[in-house]
Design an enzyme around this catalytic site. Sequence first.
Site, short mmCIF file in Angstrom:
data_model
loop_
_atom_site.label_atom_id
_atom_site.label_comp_id
_atom_site.label_asym_id
_atom_site.label_seq_id
_atom_site.Cartn_x
_atom_site.Cartn_y
_atom_site.Cartn_z
N PHE A 45 0.84 -1.20 0.00
CA PHE A 45 0.00 0.00 0.00
C PHE A 45 0.89 1.25 0.00
CE2 PHE A 45 -2.47 3.40 1.82
CZ PHE A 45 -3.73 3.23 1.25
N GLU A 81 -31.65 0.09 14.81
CA GLU A 81 -30.22 0.32 14.58
C GLU A 81 -29.58 0.72 15.89
OE1 GLU A 81 -29.85 3.49 11.70
OE2 GLU A 81 -31.34 2.51 10.45
N LYS A 112 -27.56 3.28 18.17
CA LYS A 112 -27.40 4.74 18.17
C LYS A 112 -25.93 5.01 18.45
CE LYS A 112 -29.67 8.83 19.97
NZ LYS A 112 -28.51 9.68 20.14
N ASP A 132 -22.62 6.84 19.24
CA ASP A 132 -22.39 7.99 20.11
C ASP A 132 -21.23 8.82 19.57
OD1 ASP A 132 -22.75 9.67 22.17
OD2 ASP A 132 -21.90 8.38 23.71
N TYR A 170 -26.59 6.42 8.21
CA TYR A 170 -27.92 5.90 8.53
C TYR A 170 -29.08 6.62 7.85
CZ TYR A 170 -26.95 9.53 12.00
OH TYR A 170 -26.58 10.69 12.60
N LYS A 197 -36.89 2.89 13.72
CA LYS A 197 -37.47 3.64 12.60
C LYS A 197 -38.55 2.80 11.92
CE LYS A 197 -32.96 5.71 11.79
NZ LYS A 197 -31.73 5.71 11.00
N LYS A 218 -32.68 5.24 24.95
CA LYS A 218 -31.35 5.45 25.55
C LYS A 218 -31.05 4.41 26.60
CE LYS A 218 -30.06 9.87 24.42
NZ LYS A 218 -28.91 10.64 24.58
N CYS A 256 3.12 11.47 54.29
CA CYS A 256 3.32 10.67 53.07
C CYS A 256 3.29 9.18 53.43
CB CYS A 256 4.65 11.05 52.43
SG CYS A 256 5.05 9.97 51.04
N CYS A 274 7.20 7.97 52.69
CA CYS A 274 8.39 8.45 53.40
C CYS A 274 8.05 9.16 54.71
CB CYS A 274 9.21 9.37 52.49
SG CYS A 274 8.42 10.96 52.23
N CYS A 295 3.57 15.48 48.73
CA CYS A 295 4.69 15.15 49.60
C CYS A 295 5.84 16.03 49.14
CB CYS A 295 5.06 13.67 49.46
SG CYS A 295 6.65 13.33 50.22
N CYS A 311 11.87 11.06 48.78
CA CYS A 311 10.71 10.16 48.83
C CYS A 311 10.85 9.12 47.70
CB CYS A 311 9.44 10.99 48.65
SG CYS A 311 7.94 10.02 48.63
S1 IVH Z 1 -31.47 8.73 12.42
C1 IVH Z 1 -34.29 12.59 11.39
N1 IVH Z 1 -29.92 6.79 13.19
O1 IVH Z 1 -28.74 10.63 17.09
C2 IVH Z 1 -33.27 12.08 12.32
N2 IVH Z 1 -29.58 8.92 14.14
O2 IVH Z 1 -30.81 12.25 18.60
C3 IVH Z 1 -32.51 10.96 11.73
N3 IVH Z 1 -27.69 8.99 15.72
O3 IVH Z 1 -29.01 13.46 15.07
C4 IVH Z 1 -31.53 10.40 12.67
N4 IVH Z 1 -27.11 6.89 15.53
O4 IVH Z 1 -26.71 12.32 15.35
C5 IVH Z 1 -30.22 8.10 13.34
N5 IVH Z 1 -28.59 4.97 13.74
C6 IVH Z 1 -28.89 6.25 13.87
C7 IVH Z 1 -28.17 7.09 14.74
C8 IVH Z 1 -28.55 8.44 14.85
C9 IVH Z 1 -26.82 8.04 16.12
C10 IVH Z 1 -27.67 10.39 16.22
C11 IVH Z 1 -27.77 11.42 15.15
C12 IVH Z 1 -29.06 12.13 15.42
C13 IVH Z 1 -29.22 11.93 16.89
C14 IVH Z 1 -30.67 12.04 17.25
#
Ligand code: IVH
Length: 729
Positions: free
Chosen positions: A37, A113, A115, A117, A236, A299, A323, A417, A420, A435, A441
Amino acid sequence: MTEAQAKKRIEDLSRQLEEHNYKYYVLSKPSVSDYDFDMLLEELIKLEKEYPQLASPDSPTQRVGGQITKEFKSVKHKYPMMSLGNTYNEEELKDFDERVRKVIGNDFEYVCELKFDGVAIGLMYKHGKLMQAVTRGDGVKGDDVTANVRTIRSIPLNLKEGDYPEEFEIRGEIFMPLKSFEKINKDIAKQMTEDGYDEEEITDKLLKNPRNAASGTLKMQDSSVVAKRNLDCYFYFVYGENLGFKTHYDVLKKAKQWGFKISEHAVKCKNIAGVFDYIKEWNTERHHLPFDTDGVVIKVNSLAQQHELGFTAKSPRWAISYKFKAESVSTKLLSISYQVGRTGAITPVANLKPVLLAGTTVKRASLHNADQIEKLDIRVGDTVFVEKGGEIIPKITAVDLSKRERNSKPVEYISRCPVCNTKLERKEEEANHYCPNELGCPPQIRGKIEHFISRKAMDIDSLGEGKVEMLYDNGLIKTPADLYKLKYDDMIGLKSPPAPQRGVAPPPPKGGNTSKLKLDQRDGVLASPSFGGVGEAVGRGASSLQEKSVQKILAGIENSKEIPFERVLYAIGIRYVGETVARKLALYFKNMDALMNASLEELVNVQEIGERIAESVLDFFKDNRNKKIVEDLRKAGLKMEMDASSVLKKLSRKLEGLSFVVSGTFSNFSRDEIKEVIEQHGGKNQSGVSAKTNYLLAGDEPGPSKVEKAKKLNVAILEEKEFVKMIEK
Ligand code: IVH
């Protein structure tokens, strides 16, 4: 090679490299060795250097960054960036499900899905090319972070051949993988420890959690730093006109074919019961993922049904997030230990009855300082709540007072300490006790010697932490200068004395020993040996020193006499005098005597040296014991002045009136060093190429935009060799 041939080869190399990138970073299935690479990349870099007019912003060479963004342009989102409603328990989720069914009936599916972070990002693609990357901002307008996003290797700069729409926006979440997060923090901790900062100061500077780290990184000005931080991105959601999809799940599948990284953990669920199963599974499974997730996103799958449900003012009615709870467990506080750092800072550590939390067994938690213990009114024997809220170190958040034993007593913070027995001090406005017995020490003495031999200081790598401990425990070394008195006969066959006879430590005070703060798995940072602490001797039980090791140690010590003055200055461990400060002081004062006799005014005269550093230098040399160490080092033959042959020493006015822009990496200097050399010879440094620039000093892989601009403005491009000749003449 003709220009047409070069163009063809550049295209060919770019395609190959992007494909390898894709396989490695998106599919996690490497298809080529690192070496191969690199060879391809090198060839491409060379060609682009030769034909800058052919270098495109989509080139794989852009992945290493180089572009500096002084100010991020504010951009209005074409489709506002909405957020999701949050739920925290099954009830709230059932309510959501009912609201959905009221509108669209019972015939539908969900997609669940993870979420991710991190930081939300919107990427605009036109004709399959990445055009712009914008952060969420306030949802209406965000920041243009395109230059930084281009360095994220799992984000395609060019889409794969296929049926992608002419123009669309894809949304995703940029995150920092846990491994990168840990490595960056480890590096910060190591560097700061070597520079003499204490644990409190270091903890303060560490990246707090992977999400903060991702968002901070994305806003960095220098994209080459971003490139090194290994950000990643899952996608997503896709926006566009007449995309022709029927379901969200199809969108994900298609986006994957175009080359985007889509999580394989997205699943279709028939009903809310399936959603609950998914949540249950990931509530524990998430601890085995290589990145942080803070919940699940649910969703409605059909896009027509999504349309029917529509939006509230803030969020879609067809999606919601669930959450995960910040995990908290209760356990018993068995005892409190006190750790002594290299700088003498005392850190109280809670020893807990081992308990499983967020996938790791927690046995210890930092209690930070006396105030923290008082604030929480923590007592030995208490049942305490421990939490890991995406932070690095598990925290004790509260005491379960209902379980407090009747005869429990408030913690009496140590006043001496634990190693010591010196009376501890606490300076005004400082949270930690210290200390003050810096030179007497044991953990502080050992820490100083370990710093002295470290790679960036005297680089005596034949002596590791374990061997220093062994030599110290046997009474052979008490200061760095003692290293130079070591003889073969002193060391051959040497062993660590058995633990109880060790050192001068008095019996540990009641309620604690002095073991190292070793936190668990993800808390690797504080388990770093450089954090000092006492107790667990690395060399303990190791076999005795054999002839070969002894000879290596002696050779390493002998070789260190060639180490230049600026590193000797760094090695002696003056607080706040890190590598860069040491170099600045060495350049300015030229020798140890001048530095030792410098006044506060003189010290602050040095560029970028403030009062805090100046006072630390004065304090150091005020102490006769330090002076004696320096004298002993001088007698041992260490360099106490700048080397006459050093290029840094040859100060001149050779570059007077000339302006330089430095870009790329150099073989004989760091970028800071070469800038310093320019100044030492009367030249000026500029950050960007302009009509006033005389030279672009280009090392390996200079920023292509700088090269381009230099060519446009007829600014001479100088190589390292030519530059050295300029100042050596
Ligand atoms: S869908 C119309 N899918 O969570 C909103 N959001 O609190 C579509 N996030 O703004 C969002 N994983 O920054 C979606 N699998 C996921 C996600 C995700 C993290 C975040 C994203 C969003 C916030 C919503």
